[in-house]
Write an enzyme that holds these catalytic residues in place. Structure first.
Site, mmCIF file in Angstrom:
data_model
loop_
_atom_site.group_PDB
_atom_site.id
_atom_site.type_symbol
_atom_site.label_atom_id
_atom_site.label_comp_id
_atom_site.label_asym_id
_atom_site.label_seq_id
_atom_site.Cartn_x
_atom_site.Cartn_y
_atom_site.Cartn_z
ATOM 1 N N ASN A 48 -4.606 -10.004 -11.662
ATOM 2 C CA ASN A 48 -5.362 -9.111 -10.889
ATOM 3 C C ASN A 48 -6.174 -7.945 -11.742
ATOM 4 O O ASN A 48 -6.805 -7.054 -11.089
ATOM 5 C CB ASN A 48 -4.205 -8.175 -9.904
ATOM 6 N N HIS A 134 0.144 -6.909 3.679
ATOM 7 C CA HIS A 134 1.314 -6.948 2.624
ATOM 8 C C HIS A 134 2.488 -6.372 2.882
ATOM 9 O O HIS A 134 2.745 -5.420 3.714
ATOM 10 C CB HIS A 134 0.566 -6.205 1.463
ATOM 11 N N GLU A 178 -5.457 -4.969 5.367
ATOM 12 C CA GLU A 178 -6.039 -5.002 4.227
ATOM 13 C C GLU A 178 -7.632 -5.099 4.077
ATOM 14 O O GLU A 178 -7.746 -5.769 4.998
ATOM 15 C CB GLU A 178 -5.414 -6.114 3.144
ATOM 16 N N SER A 182 -4.548 -10.243 0.173
ATOM 17 C CA SER A 182 -4.295 -10.708 -1.259
ATOM 18 C C SER A 182 -4.061 -12.183 -1.292
ATOM 19 O O SER A 182 -4.385 -12.662 -2.556
ATOM 20 C CB SER A 182 -3.013 -9.951 -1.616
ATOM 21 N N ASP A 207 -5.484 -1.216 3.141
ATOM 22 C CA ASP A 207 -5.075 -1.171 1.736
ATOM 23 C C ASP A 207 -6.172 -1.944 0.831
ATOM 24 O O ASP A 207 -6.439 -3.152 1.205
ATOM 25 C CB ASP A 207 -3.647 -2.067 1.940
ATOM 26 N N HIS A 210 -7.093 -4.855 -3.566
ATOM 27 C CA HIS A 210 -8.077 -5.963 -4.231
ATOM 28 C C HIS A 210 -9.643 -5.794 -4.230
ATOM 29 O O HIS A 210 -10.236 -6.627 -4.528
ATOM 30 C CB HIS A 210 -7.787 -7.397 -3.979
ATOM 31 N N LYS A 247 -4.704 -2.880 -10.523
ATOM 32 C CA LYS A 247 -5.603 -3.988 -10.706
ATOM 33 C C LYS A 247 -6.992 -3.763 -11.351
ATOM 34 O O LYS A 247 -7.054 -3.737 -12.362
ATOM 35 C CB LYS A 247 -5.563 -4.569 -9.199
HETATM 36 C C1 LIG Z 1 -0.609 -5.512 -5.266
HETATM 37 C C2 LIG Z 1 -0.755 -4.767 -4.077
HETATM 38 C C3 LIG Z 1 0.056 -3.805 -3.622
HETATM 39 C C4 LIG Z 1 0.945 -2.995 -4.700
HETATM 40 O O1 LIG Z 1 0.544 -2.470 -5.695
HETATM 41 P P1 LIG Z 1 1.081 -1.997 -6.952
HETATM 42 O O2 LIG Z 1 0.314 -0.896 -7.621
HETATM 43 O O3 LIG Z 1 1.151 -3.423 -7.749
HETATM 44 O O4 LIG Z 1 2.440 -1.559 -6.316
HETATM 45 C C5 LIG Z 1 -0.157 -3.067 -2.477
HETATM 46 N N1 LIG Z 1 -0.909 -3.929 -1.452
HETATM 47 C C6 LIG Z 1 -1.583 -4.977 -1.815
HETATM 48 C C7 LIG Z 1 -2.361 -5.835 -0.750
HETATM 49 C C8 LIG Z 1 -1.384 -5.552 -3.093
HETATM 50 O O5 LIG Z 1 -1.995 -6.577 -3.509
#
Ligand SMILES: *Cc1c(COP(=O)(O)O)cnc(C)c1O
Length: 390
Positions: A48, A134, A178, A182, A207, A210, A247
């Site tokens: 990622n 997520h 989101e 993801s 969220d 990505h 990411k």
């Molecule tokens: C990877 C991810 C997270 C977690 O983030 P980290 O910094 O790796 O803990 C949260 N939400 C989504 C949608 C993700 O893909």
């Protein structure tokens, strides 16, 4: 009573039978797109680190320098003595990047979601989450003790019917989604969600883990109300954007964006911020350096989507909406054998199975980064065509 290990052995055997046992495989990344596993080199379509910033020389040097100057660890939580001056610099830079009033950095994206949801929501409240949201949002919702319901993926009509039926019986309401999903790579209809949140006096938490392009979920293609309109998420103070430093920014940690008031409130109430050690200075310095690189090269952010679209075009799939492309194959075994086939050709493409995705939708999940070579993408696309029997 059986001994602990005996009980755990039974549970692990059950997981084995269900094909749910997980075994991390030792791997290390040589560059943004190359991975060494079992002594062999692979082109990875499973990271990622979309812009390869974890391996950018400026980012690596900043992490090394800060570690050399300030030490490897923070020594205490932010509220005790872990509030290194680099935190204020990073939160300021994140807020500017996102075009919001303030940002609050957490230990990870997982903790940012968990901490924000549990700080805002209580027993008398209602949380409505997209079916594919997520795990960290689901965990936050459960831990909050609020009434909790899920709406069908990206289904505005279903969400509205839940709001109609249940909103009035609760004090506060929070909608969780989101911006880029993801495991599917598709996008949420953010403008419609924000309008619905407003109409039903709910808050909206998006969220954006990505998101790549300036990390602004609200600026994404397909969710922008129309060019020139103010962003649907920035229009009022009921919307919260969560992101990760791990990411697109190639470092570690998470953050929440919103009003100054929200950030003040989280610093006094979010338990995953209060009761955990601060991030190491080198990690914060790395994220700051990544933001500085992006300021100089904003054009880099467009590449992962372009690479993903090159892949979908060559593989005969619907055009990618983000840097994440699912190739749904059905049964877990089909996804696993496709992944092994690609591995034999030097490509690392992860197979995603239930319970991470719904039964019968096991898939290959490809992620694209700036550093991928077009020739490699084309080779993978040819193989995926074959795997899908085209
Ligand atoms: C990877 C991810 C997270 C977690 O983030 P980290 O910094 O790796 O803990 C949260 N939400 C989504 C949608 C993700 O893909």
């Amino acid at each position: 009573m059986p001994a602990l290990d005996e009980i755990l052995r039974e549970r692990l055997e059950w997981l084995d039978e269900q094909q749910l046992r997980r075994r991390p495989r030792q791997s290390w990344r040589q560059t943004a797109s190359e991975i060494i596993r079992d002594g062999k080199r692979f082109i990875s379509f499973s990271c990622n680190d979309y812009l390869g910033l974890s391996h950018h020389p400026d980012v690596m040097q900043a992490a090394v320098d800060a570690t050399g100057t300030y030490g490897a660890g923070a020594g205490a939580s932010r509220l005790i003595t872990g509030e290194h001056p680099l935190y204020a610099e990073l939160e300021q830079a994140l807020a500017e990047w996102q075009g919001v009033e303030a940002a609050c950095v957490f230990g990870s994206g997982y903790l940012a979601n968990l901490g924000t949801i549990t700080a805002l929501m209580e027993k008398d409240d209602l949380i409505l989450a997209d079916r594919l949201a997520h795990a960290c949002m689901i965990d936050g919702a459960r831990l909050s003790g609020s009434a909790f319901k899920r709406f069908a993926h990206n289904d505005i009509a279903h969400l509205e019917s839940l709001l109609k039926a249940h909103r009035a019986a609760h004090r506060h309401c929070l909608i969780l989604t989101e911006s880029v999903f993801s495991m599917d790579g598709d996008r949420a209809p953010l403008a419609e969600l924000a309008a619905l949140a407003k109409a039903y006096d709910a808050w909206l938490l998006v969220d954006g883990a990505h998101e790549i392009d300036k990390h602004h979920p609200e600026r994404s293609e397909g969710s922008r109300a129309s060019d020139g309109d103010p962003s649907p998420l920035a229009q009022n103070d009921r919307n919260i954007v969560v992101g990760t430093l791990s990411k697109t920014l190639g470092s570690y940690g998470g953050y929440v964006c919103g009003s100054k008031m929200l950030v003040e409130y989280l610093k006094s109430t979010a338990r995953p911020l209060i009761f955990t050690t601060a991030l190491p200075p080198g990690v914060i310095a790395g994220a700051l350096a990544a933001l500085a690189v992006l300021r100089v090269h904003p054009e880099w952010a467009a590449a992962p989507l372009e690479k993903a679209q090159l892949f979908t075009e060559r593989a005969g799939l619907p055009a990618a909406q983000s840097a994440i492309v699912p190739v749904v194959l059905g049964e877990a075994e089909a996804a696993l054998s496709a992944s092994r086939l690609l591995e034999a050709e030097g490509f690392l493409v992860s197979a995603i199975r239930p319970p991470t995705v719904p039964l019968g939708t096991s898939r290959l999940r490809l992620t694209f980064c700036t550093q991928h070579q077009d020739a490699d993408i084309e080779r993978v696309a040819v193989m995926v065509r074959k795997i899908r029997g085209q």
